[in-house]
Design an enzyme around this catalytic site. Sequence first.
Site, PDB file in Angstrom:
ATOM      1  N   SER A  21       0.829  -1.204   0.000  1.00 33.49           N
ATOM      2  CA  SER A  21       0.000   0.000   0.000  1.00 33.49           C
ATOM      3  C   SER A  21       0.865   1.256   0.000  1.00 33.49           C
ATOM      4  O   SER A  21       1.842   1.363   0.738  1.00 33.49           O
ATOM      5  CB  SER A  21      -0.881  -0.008   1.248  1.00 33.49           C
ATOM      6  OG  SER A  21      -1.613   1.184   1.318  1.00 33.49           O
ATOM      7  N   LYS A  45      -3.606   2.573  -1.972  1.00 37.02           N
ATOM      8  CA  LYS A  45      -3.030   3.569  -1.048  1.00 37.02           C
ATOM      9  C   LYS A  45      -4.024   3.836   0.089  1.00 37.02           C
ATOM     10  O   LYS A  45      -5.235   3.874  -0.141  1.00 37.02           O
ATOM     11  CB  LYS A  45      -2.790   4.849  -1.858  1.00 37.02           C
ATOM     12  CG  LYS A  45      -2.560   6.112  -1.055  1.00 37.02           C
ATOM     13  CD  LYS A  45      -1.112   6.299  -0.697  1.00 37.02           C
ATOM     14  CE  LYS A  45      -0.897   7.581   0.111  1.00 37.02           C
ATOM     15  NZ  LYS A  45       0.422   7.578   0.768  1.00 37.02           N
ATOM     16  N   ALA A  70       8.089  10.215   4.066  1.00 35.97           N
ATOM     17  CA  ALA A  70       7.173  10.771   5.069  1.00 35.97           C
ATOM     18  C   ALA A  70       6.063  11.483   4.300  1.00 35.97           C
ATOM     19  O   ALA A  70       5.904  12.701   4.373  1.00 35.97           O
ATOM     20  CB  ALA A  70       7.896  11.721   6.006  1.00 35.97           C
ATOM     21  N   ILE A  71       5.333  10.705   3.510  1.00 33.14           N
ATOM     22  CA  ILE A  71       4.255  11.278   2.704  1.00 33.14           C
ATOM     23  C   ILE A  71       3.164  11.816   3.636  1.00 33.14           C
ATOM     24  O   ILE A  71       2.582  12.872   3.390  1.00 33.14           O
ATOM     25  CB  ILE A  71       3.641  10.207   1.753  1.00 33.14           C
ATOM     26  CG1 ILE A  71       4.717   9.498   0.933  1.00 33.14           C
ATOM     27  CG2 ILE A  71       2.562  10.822   0.856  1.00 33.14           C
ATOM     28  CD1 ILE A  71       5.494  10.338  -0.016  1.00 33.14           C
ATOM     29  N   CYS A 130       1.600   3.337  10.115  1.00 31.02           N
ATOM     30  CA  CYS A 130       2.306   4.396   9.402  1.00 31.02           C
ATOM     31  C   CYS A 130       3.076   5.250  10.404  1.00 31.02           C
ATOM     32  O   CYS A 130       2.481   5.783  11.334  1.00 31.02           O
ATOM     33  CB  CYS A 130       1.340   5.286   8.627  1.00 31.02           C
ATOM     34  SG  CYS A 130       2.193   6.708   7.889  1.00 31.02           S
ATOM     35  N   ILE A 191       6.246  -6.217   6.824  1.00 25.63           N
ATOM     36  CA  ILE A 191       6.342  -5.109   7.749  1.00 25.63           C
ATOM     37  C   ILE A 191       6.017  -3.796   7.035  1.00 25.63           C
ATOM     38  O   ILE A 191       6.269  -3.668   5.833  1.00 25.63           O
ATOM     39  CB  ILE A 191       7.756  -5.013   8.372  1.00 25.63           C
ATOM     40  CG1 ILE A 191       8.842  -4.792   7.326  1.00 25.63           C
ATOM     41  CG2 ILE A 191       8.060  -6.233   9.180  1.00 25.63           C
ATOM     42  CD1 ILE A 191      10.246  -4.559   7.914  1.00 25.63           C
ATOM     43  N   THR A 193       7.064   0.342   7.145  1.00 24.04           N
ATOM     44  CA  THR A 193       8.429   0.875   7.114  1.00 24.04           C
ATOM     45  C   THR A 193       9.022   0.994   8.520  1.00 24.04           C
ATOM     46  O   THR A 193       8.309   1.058   9.514  1.00 24.04           O
ATOM     47  CB  THR A 193       8.436   2.252   6.456  1.00 24.04           C
ATOM     48  OG1 THR A 193       7.488   3.088   7.134  1.00 24.04           O
ATOM     49  CG2 THR A 193       8.062   2.159   4.993  1.00 24.04           C
ATOM     50  N   GLY A 265       7.006  -3.454  -2.672  1.00 21.34           N
ATOM     51  CA  GLY A 265       6.771  -2.082  -2.221  1.00 21.34           C
ATOM     52  C   GLY A 265       7.610  -1.075  -2.960  1.00 21.34           C
ATOM     53  O   GLY A 265       7.398  -0.799  -4.145  1.00 21.34           O
TER      54      GLY A 265
END
Lengths: 302, 264
Positions: A21, A45, A70-71, A130, A191, A193, A265
Amino acid sequence: MIKTEVTIAGVTFKNPVMEGSGTFGSGMEYSEFVDLNRLGAVVTKGVANVPWPGNPTPRVCEVYGGMLNAIGLQNPGIEVFCERDLPFLSNYDTKVIVNVCGRSVEDYIEVVERLSDEPRADMLEINVSCPNVKEGAIAFGTDPSALSNITKEIKAHTKKPVIMKLTPNVTNIAEMAKVAEDAGADAISLINTITGMKIDIERRKFALANKTGGMSGPAIKPIAVRMVYQASHAVKIPVIGMGGIATAEDAIEFMMAGATAVSVGMMNFVNPYATVECVEGIEDYLERHGITNINEIIGCVE
Amino acid sequence: MKKKTEGRVLSRKCLAPGIFDLEIETCLAADAKAGQFVGVYTKDASALLPRPISICGVSDDKKSIRLVYRVAGKGTEEFSHLKEGDDVTLLGVLGNGYDTEKIKTLGNSDTPVRALLLGGGIGVPPMLELSKELSAAGVKVISVMGYRNSDTFLLDEFKKYSDTYVASEDGSVGTKGNVLDAVRENGIDFDCICACGPMPMLRAIKEFAGEKTAFISLEERMACGVGACLGCVVKTAHEDPHSHVKNARICTDGPVFEASEVEI
């Protein structure tokens, strides 16, 4: 005939290859490169109840063997998603896993309920991992009681199978996997991030506006394989493994560690054909080794 | 159609200290135009992401592209050692590019549209292909290029397509100062602006343009280059159909934007 189907919580995927995602949008951008029909699933997403603007830029930077991002879960909100993205995915013969994010339990429930009537959403993946948003997300994934609570709440509000996406930023991944299972999760994925940081020494500044970001890419793969192994041996529910997968060999490694399915990913950014190359590479591997059913390799390394 | 593909280096030159010029034979040239860019891959497995580099030229036979770039890190450092005949992996063609048809409509109909092209530093290269395309489309092109010093790479090539002016920070050539200083000093009149360069320059151009249309080419740290990761966004004045949160993607909605549409 080699069988590549895998089944998770009653949903059968034509093969175990998905994408992580946030690395693939809802498939539109990469449909220029790969045939989405070839994928086991498209994992969308993260989507919230309302549009999220995300974090300031710079949002991404490269690190050795990977990247930090770091969107901040920028997304157009569930209404746009249901009107635009799900109809687009209806054109393809692949499963759809909708990743859901939120700042509060109520946010998550609103999205989950909105998706209940959407036949195109085959499964839900709940983002409690996240590292880049201040509220919600990882706060639910690092505290066992919060993880248990949100899993139960979501399960109570949807009939669709629920995958809890776990963070590696915990001391004991097996414990968190067990907590999710005990609370009713149908599957877990990991996992997400690993929280990291980069400093630009020429400018004496953080490389990311958010200071910290989530690390992904091939450099994190051994950590991910270890955690998938530990988590899958702690629970009976299926595990979707990811973290630095670039090739079919990587994907098979995760499956041998215990993953029923795998996600590509960050490597989509490097090789936009990576997903389909994994599908083809897995088929070649099975054929080369005389394996007639892919399920034989899941968790085969004890 | 975007693709990841192998190209072949036809020539490699050093134009100025740290500024290199690569001509690459690639199928991507067939669809490439000014303002677009390609992702260039390193051969170093520790530096994975494609490096976005603007297109400085497209050959007349549409079989090769020219990339002029500054060495800014380990990727571009590696590219500076490429030799004729080397393979180079590219992702492209990326970005929207300049809208020549729209630019043609921006003057009064009696005289050719006057497009003022402003390039600063490593923002100079994409302006060269634009000057070529616009002059071929019947637009009157005025180029004002800004440099740090007398290393005025590509400047002579602009003269083929445009009236050309120069500014340098140290005053060694042309107007001492920036491109806008040169525009004012030479009393240049124009119908629209096309610009590429560092952010302070683009901010000043946005203000300078006033009521006239200015197209500016933006830069940001990128990952995917194809619009999926949402890494390279810019705040916009109006809600866009993709993000719905006034965050356009520089790699796909741009890199060329009307200055009035972005908040920089």
